[in-house]
Design an enzyme around this catalytic site. Structure first.
Site, mmCIF file in Angstrom:
data_model
loop_
_atom_site.group_PDB
_atom_site.id
_atom_site.type_symbol
_atom_site.label_atom_id
_atom_site.label_comp_id
_atom_site.label_asym_id
_atom_site.label_seq_id
_atom_site.Cartn_x
_atom_site.Cartn_y
_atom_site.Cartn_z
ATOM 1 N N LYS A 82 0.843 -1.207 0.000
ATOM 2 C CA LYS A 82 0.000 0.000 0.000
ATOM 3 C C LYS A 82 0.871 1.247 0.000
ATOM 4 C CE LYS A 82 -3.882 0.249 2.565
ATOM 5 N NZ LYS A 82 -4.664 0.097 3.818
HETATM 6 C C1 E4P Z 1 -8.259 0.458 3.972
HETATM 7 O O1 E4P Z 1 -7.289 -0.001 3.404
HETATM 8 C C2 E4P Z 1 -8.150 1.269 5.195
HETATM 9 O O2 E4P Z 1 -7.309 0.609 6.095
HETATM 10 C C3 E4P Z 1 -9.469 1.436 5.909
HETATM 11 O O3 E4P Z 1 -10.559 0.984 5.177
HETATM 12 C C4 E4P Z 1 -9.629 2.761 6.589
HETATM 13 O O4 E4P Z 1 -10.856 2.744 7.266
HETATM 14 P P1 E4P Z 1 -11.228 3.790 8.405
HETATM 15 O O5 E4P Z 1 -11.646 5.056 7.753
HETATM 16 O O6 E4P Z 1 -12.370 3.147 9.125
HETATM 17 O O7 E4P Z 1 -10.016 3.972 9.273
#
Ligand code: E4P
Length: 228
Positions: A82
């Site tokens: 990522k």
């Molecule tokens: C995705 O890769 C992220 O880790 C995640 O969906 C972020 O979600 P949040 O806004 O609930 O922290």
């Protein structure tokens, strides 16, 4: 649609994977930090349970992201790296892709960003729907626009609907054609639940017990024998 669990908790991944409908995991630094476990260890354990595990870099300069990206990808073939939606991130994507590393671009909040992500040849694009809802904008509208752009251009990058807060987010993302929904364990569990299922099952079992009290063993003889 593929289901990913959005978590840093290996036990949650184990429990969800046991149900046979889990395809992968997304982690981020916040989620892994919460668990207090060496993060490489956690990622590796997750790789034994599902086919795709997204691990995020924490460097903010291209050079640092490239180094971390290589390190993460070397952990296990199931790892997708990522990278945040920044210009430094894009320099890193270019280098990492040349080495055959799969990239998920995270923290995407506009169709323009998603267009760039596909142009850069990322494997996944992660629009954060819930975080837009949190500030009074329409997260699902962002997803709708990204789907329209990607289908019009026939892009191969898969749309990973992220930051989902409840089952309706998952259903709406499925209706719009997102390839993946990533969700917290709580939301994953909620997908299974309906009060009428519980009520219906309780009634079936009650009726069964009532009939047994009157008729004795009401299973066909061979089934009853096999159950003993
Ligand atoms: C995705 O890769 C992220 O880790 C995640 O969906 C972020 O979600 P949040 O806004 O609930 O922290």
């Amino acid at each position: 649609m593929k289901f990913f669990l959005d978590t840093g908790n290996v036990e949650e991944v184990r429990r969800a994977a046991a149900l046979g409908v889990l395809d992968g995991v997304t982690t981020n630094p916040t989620l892994l930090a919460k668990e207090g476990k060496p993060f490489r260890e956690a990622l590796l354990e997750m790789c034994q349970l599902v086919d795709i595990v997204n691990g995020e870099v924490v460097a903010t300069d291209a050079e640092g992201m490239i180094a971390e990206g290589h390190e993460l990808a070397a952990l296990h073939p199931n790892i997708v790296v990522k990278i945040p939606m920044t210009t430094e991130g894009f320099k890193a994507i270019k280098a990492l892709r040349q080495d055959g590393i799969r990239i998920n671009v995270t923290l995407v909040f506009s169709p323009a960003q998603a267009l760039l992500v596909a142009k850069a040849g990322a494997y996944f694009v992660s629009p954060f729907l819930g975080r837009l809802d949190d500030i009074g904008q329409d997260g699902m509208q962002l997803l709708r626009e990204i789907v329209a752009v990607y289908r019009a251009q026939n892009f191969k990058t898969e749309i990973l609907a992220a930051s989902l807060r409840h089952p309706m987010h998952v259903i709406e993302a499925a209706k719009l054609g997102a390839e993946i929904a990533t969700m917290p364990f709580k939301v994953f569990e909620q997908l299974f639940q309906h009060p009428l299922t519980d009520k219906g099952l309780a009634a079936f079992l009650k009726d069964w017990e009532k009939a047994r009290a009157v008729l004795g063993d009401i299973l066909p003889a061979e089934v009853a024998k096999a159950k003993k």
